[in-house]
Design a protein around this motif. Sequence first.
Motif, mmCIF file in Angstrom:
data_model
loop_
_atom_site.group_PDB
_atom_site.id
_atom_site.type_symbol
_atom_site.label_atom_id
_atom_site.label_comp_id
_atom_site.label_asym_id
_atom_site.label_seq_id
_atom_site.Cartn_x
_atom_site.Cartn_y
_atom_site.Cartn_z
ATOM 1 N N HIS A 65 42.173 49.117 31.634
ATOM 2 C CA HIS A 65 42.145 48.678 30.479
ATOM 3 C C HIS A 65 41.711 49.646 29.239
ATOM 4 O O HIS A 65 40.555 50.099 29.042
ATOM 5 N N ILE B 118 50.508 42.939 35.523
ATOM 6 C CA ILE B 118 51.194 41.850 36.515
ATOM 7 C C ILE B 118 52.441 41.128 35.956
ATOM 8 O O ILE B 118 53.410 40.692 36.408
ATOM 9 N N GLY C 195 45.075 42.590 28.857
ATOM 10 C CA GLY C 195 44.239 42.052 30.078
ATOM 11 C C GLY C 195 43.653 40.873 29.843
ATOM 12 O O GLY C 195 43.618 40.411 28.841
ATOM 13 N N GLY C 196 43.597 40.168 31.017
ATOM 14 C CA GLY C 196 43.114 38.544 31.046
ATOM 15 C C GLY C 196 43.565 37.990 32.525
ATOM 16 O O GLY C 196 43.027 38.482 33.370
ATOM 17 N N GLU C 197 44.031 36.917 32.272
ATOM 18 C CA GLU C 197 44.441 36.238 33.610
ATOM 19 C C GLU C 197 45.887 35.658 33.673
ATOM 20 O O GLU C 197 46.290 35.124 32.857
ATOM 21 N N SER C 198 46.665 36.678 34.433
ATOM 22 C CA SER C 198 47.953 36.478 34.374
ATOM 23 C C SER C 198 48.589 35.065 34.636
ATOM 24 O O SER C 198 49.581 34.819 34.042
ATOM 25 N N ARG D 153 47.447 41.347 43.030
ATOM 26 C CA ARG D 153 46.637 40.913 42.436
ATOM 27 C C ARG D 153 45.284 41.088 42.733
ATOM 28 O O ARG D 153 45.340 41.065 44.284
ATOM 29 N N ASN D 154 44.397 41.276 42.027
ATOM 30 C CA ASN D 154 42.869 41.454 42.637
ATOM 31 C C ASN D 154 42.757 42.357 43.748
ATOM 32 O O ASN D 154 42.091 41.980 44.669
ATOM 33 N N ILE E 128 38.918 45.735 36.140
ATOM 34 C CA ILE E 128 38.382 44.488 36.149
ATOM 35 C C ILE E 128 39.210 43.695 37.045
ATOM 36 O O ILE E 128 40.208 43.126 36.422
ATOM 37 N N ARG E 129 38.692 43.383 38.045
ATOM 38 C CA ARG E 129 39.630 42.579 39.185
ATOM 39 C C ARG E 129 41.255 42.964 38.789
ATOM 40 O O ARG E 129 42.035 42.112 38.582
ATOM 41 N N CYS F 143 46.728 45.634 33.095
ATOM 42 C CA CYS F 143 46.114 44.615 33.995
ATOM 43 C C CYS F 143 46.991 43.508 34.219
ATOM 44 O O CYS F 143 47.849 43.458 34.844
ATOM 45 N N ALA F 144 46.091 42.357 33.701
ATOM 46 C CA ALA F 144 47.234 41.061 33.872
ATOM 47 C C ALA F 144 48.527 41.390 33.063
ATOM 48 O O ALA F 144 49.562 40.767 33.643
HETATM 49 N N1 LIG Z 1 41.518 42.126 33.996
HETATM 50 C C1 LIG Z 1 42.463 41.606 34.136
HETATM 51 O O1 LIG Z 1 43.504 41.588 33.450
HETATM 52 C C2 LIG Z 1 42.331 40.895 35.739
HETATM 53 C C3 LIG Z 1 43.811 40.221 35.891
HETATM 54 C C4 LIG Z 1 43.622 39.197 36.773
HETATM 55 N N2 LIG Z 1 42.838 39.441 38.092
HETATM 56 C C5 LIG Z 1 44.873 38.421 36.829
HETATM 57 O O2 LIG Z 1 45.401 38.027 38.301
HETATM 58 O O3 LIG Z 1 45.650 38.273 36.200
#
Ligand SMILES: NC(=O)CC[C@H](N)C(=O)O
Length: 199
Positions: free
Chosen positions: A179, A85, A48-51, A110-111, A138-139, A81-82
């Motif tokens: 997660h 994606i 997870g993180g920010e894709s 996403r989100n 988480i988002r 999560c990310a």
């Molecule tokens: N917790 C997450 O991995 C969030 C994913 C994030 N919102 C994204 O677009 O990458």
Amino acid sequence: MPGPTVGVFALQGDVREHLHALGELGVATLGVRRPEELAACDALVLPGGESTTMSKLAVTFGLLDPLRARIKEGMPVFGTCAGMILLADHVRDGIEGQQTLGGLDVTVRRNAFGRQVDSFEDDVEFAGLDETVHAVFIRAPWVEEVGEGVDVLARVGHGPAEGRIVAVRQGPLLATSFHPEVGRDTRIHRLFVDQVRAG
Ligand SMILES: NC(=O)CC[C@H](N)C(=O)O
């Protein structure tokens, strides 16, 4: 014969949590930042993180094409999560020109859970597990469309997002919106590692 090595994509995201969960299962692990490290792995976790950041960094570090190639060759990959994606063939509400690795025949949004509930927790039933999983979102994305070869493993069970798909598998690719690396429950990592060990 030595057991498999499971890499964790380590340019961004909750790398440490995944390394810890995998370590608990007794599998050899490796943080992956360079193509040589990827080459040393039998399977990979996308954390997870920010894709969008993760895919940009993958380009910068020369990992995007090698990752795509390994996925095409059938390397097992688990994305959370990310990471989900990144595995998706199609993304809605991505940034302009957002690149993924692809491989998973799904469309994710996403989100997706929206502002009010963009972070929440829920107990979800998960195919192959006897008891529910306490899922931390988480988002998070959800999966809006699945191709024919994709198994749906979990859906949200309550609330405004009830019925939304939050875990899928397609052959060697496993992905969750939430997660499993957060907290002490290693059952989903175990499903993945068992699949890797089975070859
Ligand atoms: N917790 C997450 O991995 C969030 C994913 C994030 N919102 C994204 O677009 O990458």
